[in-house]
Scaffold this active site. Structure first.
Site, PDB file in Angstrom:
ATOM      1  N   CYS A  14       0.846  -1.190   0.000  1.00  0.00           N
ATOM      2  CA  CYS A  14       0.000   0.000   0.000  1.00  0.00           C
ATOM      3  C   CYS A  14       0.886   1.245   0.000  1.00  0.00           C
ATOM      4  CB  CYS A  14      -0.951   0.023   1.205  1.00  0.00           C
ATOM      5  SG  CYS A  14      -0.123   0.245   2.790  1.00  0.00           S
ATOM      6  N   CYS A  17       3.752   1.735   2.509  1.00  0.00           N
ATOM      7  CA  CYS A  17       5.040   1.101   2.219  1.00  0.00           C
ATOM      8  C   CYS A  17       5.927   2.053   1.418  1.00  0.00           C
ATOM      9  CB  CYS A  17       4.830  -0.191   1.437  1.00  0.00           C
ATOM     10  SG  CYS A  17       3.824  -1.420   2.274  1.00  0.00           S
ATOM     11  N   ASP A 419       6.313  29.903 -30.840  1.00  0.00           N
ATOM     12  CA  ASP A 419       7.250  30.422 -31.825  1.00  0.00           C
ATOM     13  C   ASP A 419       6.561  30.305 -33.189  1.00  0.00           C
ATOM     14  OD1 ASP A 419       9.670  31.331 -32.941  1.00  0.00           O
ATOM     15  OD2 ASP A 419      10.251  29.276 -33.398  1.00  0.00           O
ATOM     16  N   ASP A 643      14.935  29.368 -28.559  1.00  0.00           N
ATOM     17  CA  ASP A 643      13.731  29.198 -27.741  1.00  0.00           C
ATOM     18  C   ASP A 643      14.049  28.661 -26.348  1.00  0.00           C
ATOM     19  OD1 ASP A 643      11.946  29.987 -29.810  1.00  0.00           O
ATOM     20  OD2 ASP A 643      12.134  27.997 -30.719  1.00  0.00           O
TER      21      ASP A 643
END
Length: 745
Positions: A14, A17, A419, A643
């Site tokens: 679960c 853990c 762009d 960019d």
């Protein structure tokens, strides 16, 4: 120096853990960050490799009670089916007589229930043997200082088993009717339901949720390879780089390579998201995993296994699926205190029910129901299960997210910065017109070399014919641009080569970011770039093309020679993609280094109100920061080196595959096609995934908030509580799997 390692974790039951492993790792001074994903059963650790190593980290994880193995770049094996183990089969078999007995009791047939000694015998087999994995996991979690779900199951089922044993032997020996007060069926059926739920959960996590298995099946197991002058079928692992491989209709490509002969059509949608097959002829590139839908080709292997684009995608998907989304912190915080809180509520229920009802038997049943109904697994699966499915769906649409955090952030985007060149447009501009400093203009389609077929010498710059001047302008510009990667540079070079112009070598090139390039060509200092960089001013009464096109100027020894007008058409799907973004209420900005007239023209075609031209990389990054400061969640899309600063500044960023390495490295996600439509897909998938996560979290919290009080009040028996607990996790997984069927508009 920091290093990142990924580990496959076995044994987690679960979210508690996963939280325990995280807690232990993050306490180490040599660990920078550690995150554990319960759904993918993976840990990602960033650590100082001068103080520790992978083996030491595996040992640390092992001491918390779990097995760990490092995940490498090698392609994993095709996942096998997950058969039902003998332990689960035996548990289910033991449950059958108890189920029959309970069905009979519900119908008033108490004689259907097994005699008490048989109940005790079967329950003992379960509690003292088949339930041992629960005890081991519970004890390991307690030793680790953070109780997990198995603690609740262990305490609850053992309590009711010991109580029933006491009633059947001690209480009955005292002359009382112990048969009426035994609940062996509750313990047996809780262990059975929870075990079945764990099996279904594990199978879903390993197969249904995970897209890696489907990708692995794209590569053929056997391929036709030419060896010793003849064709033979060989296993894929025996293929070597440089081998000639044959693929015919209906077969898949085994390696990235180049077609040597033959022709056909290949479906590469698994990588690019493009549904239309690609034509393949001699010289074409083929990608591992592609399906030959028509024809037959022979190709030479260039990349194999993890080095192929498919292998790279699987590595990226595996790492992304193993990462944790920030929203998962909600479940992590709840899981950290969940089990102790449930135990406390169970004890309070025990005491209060005894005080109110005056019956230890009733009090115990209510308390056990509280322990069994509580389910931290549903909380732990809520986020990672949806992320795993969402990542797989994104890959199917040609979008590679680097991690879950990027996907979550993309779901909140309300502003997109684009762009222009290569993003909105084809990125393959053409020379539309040429302007010469002596006032002549011409069209690129009319360019032709001198009649004698030779290129003029640099000293002919003063030539007085426009034909020779245009040729010389192209020659000098191409010399500078031939080593540049920008689409504008390629267009100029291609135009020169198509006219048979011999392009000379350029020396001592120097680049001024956002302005242009200067170099020596045959002893002349040539500059190519923006008009102001080259000292050139166009006439105010220039033709219309010069008002909207991108202008590239040329100068020699400080004297302006002329300029090129380059135009770049919109991609076929750009307008539709912009429409999709607008339909979702997303604000759109164009930020480009091109001149304002060109950017305005593109913006007008697409109906975009915010368009900015003449922007340097620094300008773009500053503009993105300004948008963020105004409260917007910004996505930036670009493909060039210029960019990269803006990509880094955005909340989430998308780079085009095959663009500049700096852009791909900086971006949060990669778009396999150079298409804004894939951006719209990415945002749509992200929004659907975040919506699914919220649904899962709501269900997990609502289930526990509603179920625990009902169990405490005695409205749910331990058996019903156990079944509900198993179904809660399955329900969360089922809701996550709905993402596979969600339509992306």
């Amino acid at each position: 120096m920091t290093q990142k390692a990924r580990f496959q974790i076995n044994g987690m039951t679960c979210q508690a853990c996963a939280s325990r492993i995280e807690k232990v790792l993050n306490k180490k001074d040599f660990v920078q960050t550690a995150s554990v994903n319960f759904a993918s059963e993976e840990a990602q650790v960033v650590f100082d490799d001068s103080k520790t190593d992978v083996a030491a980290l595996i040992d640390i994880i092992g001491k918390t009670g779990f097995e760990a193995a490092e995940k490498t770049d090698a392609l994993p094996d095709v996942p096998s089916e997950h058969p039902v183990g003998w332990r689960l089969w035996l548990l289910l078999a033991v449950n059958v007589p108890f189920l029959i007995g309970m069905a009979g009791m519900m119908g008033g047939r108490h004689d259907w229930m097994l005699p008490a000694p048989w109940q005790f015998a079967l329950a003992s087999v379960v509690q003292l043997w088949l339930a041992v994995p629960f005890y081991k996991s519970a004890w390991a979690s307690i030793r680790g200082g953070l109780a997990n779900m198995d603690v609740l199951v262990t305490v609850g089922t053992l309590s009711i088993y010991l109580y029933s044993t006491y009633m059947i032997f001690v209480h009955r020996a005292m002359g009382h009717d112990g048969m009426a007060h035994v609940y062996f069926e509750a313990g047996v059926m809780v262990v059975g339901f929870v075990s079945l739920g764990k099996f279904l959960e594990h199978r879903a996590k390993k197969s249904s949720l995970n897209s890696l298995g489907l990708l692995l099946k794209l590569t053929p197991r056997q391929v036709n390879v030419e060896r010793g002058g003849r064709w033979q079928s060989l296993p894929l692992d025996q293929v070597q780089i440089g081998d000639l491989i044959r693929a015919s209709h209906g077969e898949r490509i085994a390696a990235d390579g180049i077609v040597e002969s033959g022709s056909g059509w290949a479906d590469e949608s698994h990588l690019t998201g493009e549904s239309q097959p690609e034509a393949k002829t001699a010289g074409s590139k083929v990608l591992a995993g592609a399906m030959i839908t028509d024809g037959s080709i022979v190709y030479r292997a260039r990349q194999l296994g993890s080095q192929t684009l498919l292998g790279d995608m699987m590595a990226a998907l595996s790492e992304a699926q193993g990462s944790k989304a920030p929203i998962a912190r909600v479940a992590d915080k709840a899981a950290a205190v969940f089990v102790p809180s449930v135990v406390a509520v169970s004890l309070i229920t025990l005491v209060l029910t005894w005080l109110i009802k005056g019956s230890w038997e009733t009090a115990l049943v209510h308390a056990v129901a509280v322990l069994v109904i509580a389910c931290p697994c549903a909380l732990g699966l809520a986020t990672p299960a949806a992320v795993m499915v969402g990542m797989g769906k994104a890959v199917k649409h040609g979008v590679w997210f680097k991690d879950a955090a990027a996907m979550e952030e993309a779901a909140r985007v309300d502003t997109v910065v684009l762009d222009k060149t290569g993003t909105l447009t084809e990125g393959r501009p053409q020379v539309a017109a040429i302007w010469l400093s002596d006032g002549h203009t011409g069209s690129s389609v009319n360019l032709r070399p001198p009649e004698n077929g030779t290129s003029p010498n640099a000293n002919t710059v003063e030539a007085n014919t426009s034909e020779i001047a245009e040729t010389e302008l192209l020659r000098l510009a191409a010399a500078i641009e031939q080593n540049a990667a920008h689409p504008l540079a390629r267009a100029i070079v291609q135009t020169a080569l198509s006219r048979g112009i011999a392009v000379p070598e350029a020396r001592n090139a120097q680049t001024e970011a956002g302005a242009g390039i200067a170099a020596e060509v045959e002893g002349i200092l040539v500059k190519v770039g923006k008009p102001d960089y080259c000292g050139l001013a166009l006439p105010e009464n220039s033709d219309g093309i010069w008002q909207i096109a991108t202008i590239v100027a040329v100068s020699a020894n400080g004297r302006p020679l002329g300029a090129f007008a380059l135009s770049d058409g919109l991609k076929s799907d750009t307008a539709a993609a912009i429409g999709r973004l607008k339909a979702h209420g997303i604000g759109i900005y164009i930020m480009s280094g091109d001149n304002q007239n060109t950017v305005d023209y593109t913006a007008k075609q697409l109906g975009i109100a915010h368009a900015f031209g003449g922007m340097s990389p620094r300008d773009k990054a500053a503009a993105v920061q300004q948008l963020k400061a105004s409260g917007k969640t910004v996505a930036m899309v670009g493909d060039g080196i210029n960019d990269a600063p803006a990509l880094a500044a955005a909340n989430v960023s998308f780079a085009m595959k095959g663009g500049a390495d700096a852009a791909e490295h900086t971006a949060s996600a990669t778009l396999m096609q150079h298409s804004v439509n894939q951006l719209a897909d990415a945002l749509a998938v992200s929004r659907a995934t975040l919506k699914n996560i919220r649904q899962n979290l709501f269900f997990a919290f609502f289930y526990n908030i509603l179920g625990i009080p009902l169990a405490a009040l005695g409205l749910l028996t331990p058996v019903i509580a156990g079944a509900a607990m198993a179904l809660s996790s399955i329900s969360v997984l089922g809701n996550a799997l709905r993402l596979k069927r969600v339509k992306i508009d």
